[in-house]
Motif scaffolding. Sequence first.
Motif, PDB file in Angstrom:
ATOM      1  N   ASP A 208       1.644  10.025  -4.941  1.00 51.16           N
ATOM      2  CA  ASP A 208       2.076  11.161  -4.126  1.00 51.16           C
ATOM      3  C   ASP A 208       1.021  11.547  -3.090  1.00 51.16           C
ATOM      4  N   ALA A 209       0.588  10.568  -2.295  1.00 52.42           N
ATOM      5  CA  ALA A 209      -0.454  10.811  -1.304  1.00 52.42           C
ATOM      6  C   ALA A 209       0.055  10.683   0.127  1.00 52.42           C
ATOM      7  N   ILE A 210       1.363  10.618   0.313  1.00 52.10           N
ATOM      8  CA  ILE A 210       1.919  10.400   1.649  1.00 52.10           C
ATOM      9  C   ILE A 210       1.452  11.477   2.625  1.00 52.10           C
ATOM     10  N   GLY A 211       1.552  12.730   2.234  1.00 53.83           N
ATOM     11  CA  GLY A 211       1.178  13.822   3.125  1.00 53.83           C
ATOM     12  C   GLY A 211      -0.271  13.772   3.544  1.00 53.83           C
TER      13      GLY A 211
ATOM     14  N   GLY B 276       0.818  -1.203   0.000  1.00 55.43           N
ATOM     15  CA  GLY B 276       0.000   0.000   0.000  1.00 55.43           C
ATOM     16  C   GLY B 276       0.852   1.253   0.000  1.00 55.43           C
ATOM     17  N   LEU B 277       1.961   1.220   0.733  1.00 58.50           N
ATOM     18  CA  LEU B 277       2.889   2.351   0.743  1.00 58.50           C
ATOM     19  C   LEU B 277       3.426   2.622  -0.662  1.00 58.50           C
ATOM     20  N   ARG B 278       3.762   1.564  -1.387  1.00 59.29           N
ATOM     21  CA  ARG B 278       4.218   1.738  -2.769  1.00 59.29           C
ATOM     22  C   ARG B 278       3.169   2.459  -3.601  1.00 59.29           C
ATOM     23  N   ALA B 279       1.909   2.076  -3.429  1.00 57.16           N
ATOM     24  CA  ALA B 279       0.836   2.695  -4.196  1.00 57.16           C
ATOM     25  C   ALA B 279       0.697   4.173  -3.837  1.00 57.16           C
ATOM     26  N   LEU B 280       0.770   4.500  -2.547  1.00 60.53           N
ATOM     27  CA  LEU B 280       0.605   5.889  -2.137  1.00 60.53           C
ATOM     28  C   LEU B 280       1.776   6.743  -2.591  1.00 60.53           C
ATOM     29  N   ARG B 281       2.958   6.169  -2.622  1.00 59.08           N
ATOM     30  CA  ARG B 281       4.093   6.918  -3.185  1.00 59.08           C
ATOM     31  C   ARG B 281       3.878   7.162  -4.678  1.00 59.08           C
ATOM     32  N   HIS B 282       3.318   6.184  -5.359  1.00 60.58           N
ATOM     33  CA  HIS B 282       3.081   6.301  -6.798  1.00 60.58           C
ATOM     34  C   HIS B 282       2.153   7.471  -7.114  1.00 60.58           C
TER      35      HIS B 282
END
Length: 433
Positions: A95-98, A87-93
Amino acid sequence: MSNHTASNQTASNQTASNHTAEEPSSRRPGEPGGIAIVGGGPAGLVAAIALARRGIATTVFERDAHPELAPRFNPDRSYTIDITGHGLRALRHIDAIGHFDARLLPFRGIQYAGRVVEDWPGPGWTGARGDILRALAAVISDRHKDAVHVEYGCRVSAVDVLSGAVSYTPPGGDPVTRQFDLVVGADGAGSVVREALQRHVPGFTVARKSLPNYLTMIALDRLVDQLDETYLQALATRPFCVAGAIPGDEESDGPRWFCGIGTRRPLSFSSAAAARAYLQQHCPRVLDLASDAAVTAFADRTCYHIGQKLTCSRLDGGRALLLGDAAGPFPPIGQGVNAAMEAAVELDRCIGAAGSGVGALSGAAQRYTAAWKPELDAISWISEKMLFENRLHTLRANVTMRWGINPIGRAKSDDVPWSRVQADARRWGPLWW
């Protein structure tokens, strides 16, 4: 924002610009054609955001209200979701980390009896499904509202997967049918899109399996300040009892705690006293953390069968394809939402490689099946090896964990495909066959 996140954002923006320049301009959401996404859950919204970053517009049909207007969780069914490796990979893809940092709790691992038994060293989060949807909806509102058109409160009644026609009823309106170049089914385990594929695409089959996994929720509403909300808390192993926190309703509120009690048979109680006796015998720590009112609610609560498994012969057909639980629900092992979001990213990559024209989208759908189905089949296989209250499964997990081949631990890693986890486990023969 960290340097790593900032560099990811810069690279992603450059990638989006490159694809926008190379690919034909997509149609506006109100025009015929384009891409429809049926279902505005985590898979559907991640797919819409990822495609928007390429300059590809989508229309998302979601039957529920906007996440900011809908309840964040259902106390009868909601359990804490942890977003980690895949899921972290997807959110980095996308740009939703913040946005996730702002709306969910940080996740650091799993504790048992106050001791860390599994450490998660990278970024991760916990929250309710509603928290995840609110974060993704905010990404759309802040950055992609011109490219992502979400029809909330809109129920899709039928899909013609051969022509791409979607029939739906908007809130307070009359039924409408529109035709799209591609229909993405991200509409959950009871998928309308999957049913249409099964009816109208020759050779598309669905295999179903029922496994003995049941879950009953209990709210933990007392003494929870003793628990660290950045960890999932394992309270018992037989039955499987794991508690987790989600953000409070207001910023000033403390986290809310829920415990899922997983069993191999459905639980039912004649009274609150009977429920209390069960908890006292099997997971007394829960009684320290749950009020009398919470135990009474637990006694009356529905025990849900969450052991339904479904396997499709392929993930695409005609002008349609499947994401997330629509493609293949499996018993929960903490990877369902993570897998759904990564599937959306895989679809985005396939469309990026093939292009967004009508003919190119068909090729992208086939490319997506070839790339994602082995991963989906692998994680589904892993889930069947970790059923609630199965003595063999529990013993096997404990033994193999010491040998460093526990699939659940490695399945969370963002750099290890689930197909590799499955292949490595199978090398141990009878242990994991």
